[in-house]
Scaffold this motif. Structure first.
Motif, PDB file in Angstrom:
ATOM      1  N   GLY A  54     -17.753 -54.667  92.053  1.00 29.24           N
ATOM      2  CA  GLY A  54     -17.564 -53.235  91.859  1.00 29.24           C
ATOM      3  C   GLY A  54     -18.827 -52.426  92.000  1.00 29.24           C
ATOM      4  O   GLY A  54     -19.879 -52.927  92.400  1.00 29.24           O
ATOM      5  N   PHE A  55     -18.734 -51.132  91.674  1.00 29.74           N
ATOM      6  CA  PHE A  55     -19.945 -50.303  91.680  1.00 29.74           C
ATOM      7  C   PHE A  55     -20.427 -50.054  90.266  1.00 29.74           C
ATOM      8  O   PHE A  55     -19.667 -50.145  89.294  1.00 29.74           O
ATOM      9  CB  PHE A  55     -19.743 -48.993  92.453  1.00 29.74           C
ATOM     10  N   THR A  56     -21.692 -49.752  90.143  1.00 24.23           N
ATOM     11  CA  THR A  56     -22.261 -49.407  88.846  1.00 24.23           C
ATOM     12  C   THR A  56     -21.802 -48.008  88.456  1.00 24.23           C
ATOM     13  O   THR A  56     -21.462 -47.186  89.325  1.00 24.23           O
ATOM     14  CB  THR A  56     -23.793 -49.435  88.894  1.00 24.23           C
ATOM     15  N   PRO A  57     -21.795 -47.685  87.171  1.00 22.52           N
ATOM     16  CA  PRO A  57     -21.448 -46.313  86.780  1.00 22.52           C
ATOM     17  C   PRO A  57     -22.327 -45.276  87.460  1.00 22.52           C
ATOM     18  O   PRO A  57     -21.836 -44.223  87.883  1.00 22.52           O
ATOM     19  CB  PRO A  57     -21.659 -46.330  85.259  1.00 22.52           C
ATOM     20  N   GLU A  58     -23.615 -45.585  87.607  1.00 25.21           N
ATOM     21  CA  GLU A  58     -24.530 -44.639  88.252  1.00 25.21           C
ATOM     22  C   GLU A  58     -24.210 -44.484  89.739  1.00 25.21           C
ATOM     23  O   GLU A  58     -24.215 -43.382  90.284  1.00 25.21           O
ATOM     24  CB  GLU A  58     -25.977 -45.096  88.074  1.00 25.21           C
ATOM     25  N   GLY A  59     -23.935 -45.616  90.390  1.00 24.50           N
ATOM     26  CA  GLY A  59     -23.614 -45.582  91.813  1.00 24.50           C
ATOM     27  C   GLY A  59     -22.334 -44.827  92.090  1.00 24.50           C
ATOM     28  O   GLY A  59     -22.240 -44.074  93.070  1.00 24.50           O
ATOM     29  N   GLY A  60     -21.338 -45.009  91.248  1.00 25.35           N
ATOM     30  CA  GLY A  60     -20.093 -44.280  91.424  1.00 25.35           C
ATOM     31  C   GLY A  60     -20.256 -42.793  91.176  1.00 25.35           C
ATOM     32  O   GLY A  60     -19.690 -41.967  91.904  1.00 25.35           O
ATOM     33  N   ALA A  61     -21.039 -42.431  90.163  1.00 31.38           N
ATOM     34  CA  ALA A  61     -21.247 -41.015  89.845  1.00 31.38           C
ATOM     35  C   ALA A  61     -21.943 -40.298  90.997  1.00 31.38           C
ATOM     36  O   ALA A  61     -21.615 -39.145  91.315  1.00 31.38           O
ATOM     37  CB  ALA A  61     -22.055 -40.886  88.563  1.00 31.38           C
TER      38      ALA A  61
END
Length: 263
Positions: A54-61
């Motif tokens: 998946g993506f990191t919370p930071e990467g998704g934001a």
């Protein structure tokens, strides 16, 4: 043949229109066509293999994606402790499939050698090609290489009885699908060889690719490996959660792919 239980765990969503999901625009009366984000788990007894991280919370934001639950929380809800996982398959190194590597300190990462070369090679000098990659995720994978924690594959590979990798490329140069034997027959986790079932059904690809010919040939490979199109699991399709039974206590966010579909 060994039989595995397989789960799709949704962790994020992105609201989109249908025209964004195909090379050729669909019906002119365009409609919403949201994209789900999944990681997958194959489990046989105590043996657990995680497919994509998946993506990191930071990467998704940074990309405007809506996080429903962190990947580690989704795994723990299924009874999987990320820190204990020994094998993780990375289908390709795009930001939404290869983030969160630090959650798996004991894991070996199974990756196509062609994908590592692609993600660190000359094509990354072009912004339009490197857009789906997050450089920090790629750097973490390079560090894992130097720590001798990456198992490179060159084409098809048997990871364990009943679970194999199949290189198809297309969407990314080293994209690999995962074939898993289950109680209802072989499943093919297509990852981004097909974002949506409609990409295959309409022969109309998702508009991010490095080799269109390889991408379309990947559909034929998925059909051959699954033996039944109903056992091809696309990488981002909300239909996955609609047609497969939900895991109790997950609020419908985790579904059991090894059980007969609901329709």
């Amino acid at each position: 043949m060994a039989s595995w239980d397989v789960y799709a765990l949704r962790y994020a969503v992105h609201e989109r229109r249908a025209f964004e999901n195909f090379i050729r625009p669909p019906d002119p009366h365009d409609a919403p066509m949201p994209m789900d984000y999944f990681v997958w788990v194959a489990r046989r007894g105590e043996r657990v293999i995680v497919i994509d991280t998946g993506f990191t919370p930071e990467g998704g934001a940074r990309r405007g994606r809506t996080l429903i639950r962190p990947v580690d929380a989704a795994l723990r809800q299924l009874g999987v402790e990320p820190g204990a996982v020994e094998d993780v398959v990375i289908t390709h190194l795009h930001y939404d499939h290869a983030g969160n590597l630090d959650l798996f300190p004991k894991a070996r990462f199974h990756l196509q050698e062609a994908e590592m070369g692609f993600a660190t090679g000359r094509h990354m000098c072009q912004a339009c090609i490197r857009y789906p990659f997050d450089v920090e995720d790629v750097v973490r994978m390079v560090r894992a290489v130097y720590a001798e924690r990456v198992v490179f594959h060159d084409g098809d590979a048997l990871i364990e009885q009943g679970l194999s990798l199949h290189k198809v490329g297309g969407h990314s140069a080293g994209l690999q699908m995962v074939r898993v034997e289950t109680g209802r027959g072989p499943l093919v986790l297509a990852s981004d060889a097909a974002h949506f079932l409609a990409n295959i059904e309409r022969s109309n690809p998702f508009p991010i690719y490095i080799d269109l010919g390889d991408l379309t040939q990947g559909w034929h490979a998925a059909r051959r490996l699954a033996g039944d199109e109903a056992r091809i699991i696309p990488g981002h399709d909300p239909l996955v959660r609609e047609i497969h039974p939900a895991v109790e206590g997950s609020g419908g966010e985790t579904v059991a792919l090894h059980l007969p579909p609901l329709r």
